[in-house]
Design an enzyme around this catalytic site. Structure first.
Site, short mmCIF file in Angstrom:
data_model
loop_
_atom_site.label_atom_id
_atom_site.label_comp_id
_atom_site.label_asym_id
_atom_site.label_seq_id
_atom_site.Cartn_x
_atom_site.Cartn_y
_atom_site.Cartn_z
N HIS A 47 -24.29 -25.00 -8.78
CA HIS A 47 -25.46 -24.14 -9.01
C HIS A 47 -25.05 -22.96 -9.89
O HIS A 47 -23.90 -22.51 -9.85
CB HIS A 47 -26.01 -23.61 -7.70
CG HIS A 47 -26.63 -24.66 -6.84
ND1 HIS A 47 -27.48 -24.35 -5.80
CD2 HIS A 47 -26.54 -26.02 -6.85
CE1 HIS A 47 -27.88 -25.46 -5.22
NE2 HIS A 47 -27.32 -26.49 -5.83
N GLU B 184 -25.59 -19.81 -9.67
CA GLU B 184 -25.04 -18.67 -8.93
C GLU B 184 -23.58 -18.90 -8.57
O GLU B 184 -22.74 -18.01 -8.72
CB GLU B 184 -25.82 -18.42 -7.63
CG GLU B 184 -27.28 -18.17 -7.81
CD GLU B 184 -28.12 -19.44 -7.65
OE1 GLU B 184 -27.85 -20.46 -8.32
OE2 GLU B 184 -29.07 -19.40 -6.85
#
Length: 151
Positions: free
Chosen positions: A47, A49
């Protein structure tokens, strides 16, 4: 947030779900930026993040991002919310809410649990319209096509 949106657009151009993230240091300098790469890396933790946090931690040679801020185009999932807490991110700014997979306002609400050791300051709805439009456009183009069950 503009840089996070650019990362999200780049992710979409690679066939990834259009989410972008940027870690900014105390001085306002961008330490790391990333877009989703789960398919490209064949990694469910790829992901935006997670990738941005990993890069910023490597740059700072620390497992903590104390004093750093994270900008992300979509409400972080529970996995990313936990990583943000573990990294001790100071402030989390995010765009669109994620009723299906979010972990901040939706679902498990990671930061409300007593077992959560650190809660960042949270600012939701930053560039929300543009962030949501990127996702809607991406998934509209995927209708009828399999995306590993994420339609």
């Amino acid at each position: 947030m503009d840089r996070a949106l650019a990362e999200a657009r780049a992710a979409a151009s690679r066939g990834e779900v259009p989410v972008g993230a940027v870690v900014v240091g105390l001085d306002g300098a961008v330490l790391a930026a990333a877009g989703n790469r789960t398919r490209e890396l064949a990694d469910p933790t790829g992901h935006a993040e997670m990738l941005a946090i990993r890069s910023a931690c490597a740059l700072l040679r620390s497992e903590r991002l104390v004093g750093c801020d994270l900008y992300v185009t979509l409400e972080p999932c529970p996995m990313c919310a936990a990583a943000i807490s573990f990294a001790r991110v100071r402030r989390l700014y995010y765009g669109a809410s994620d009723p299906k997979s979010g972990g901040i306002e939706q679902g498990p609400r990671v930061y409300t649990h007593a077992t959560c050791h650190h809660t960042p300051e949270i600012y939701a709805g930053i560039a929300e319209t543009e962030s949501a439009l990127l996702l809607k456009t991406f998934f509209a183009g995927r209708r009828g096509q399999s995306y590993h069950g994420v339609d």
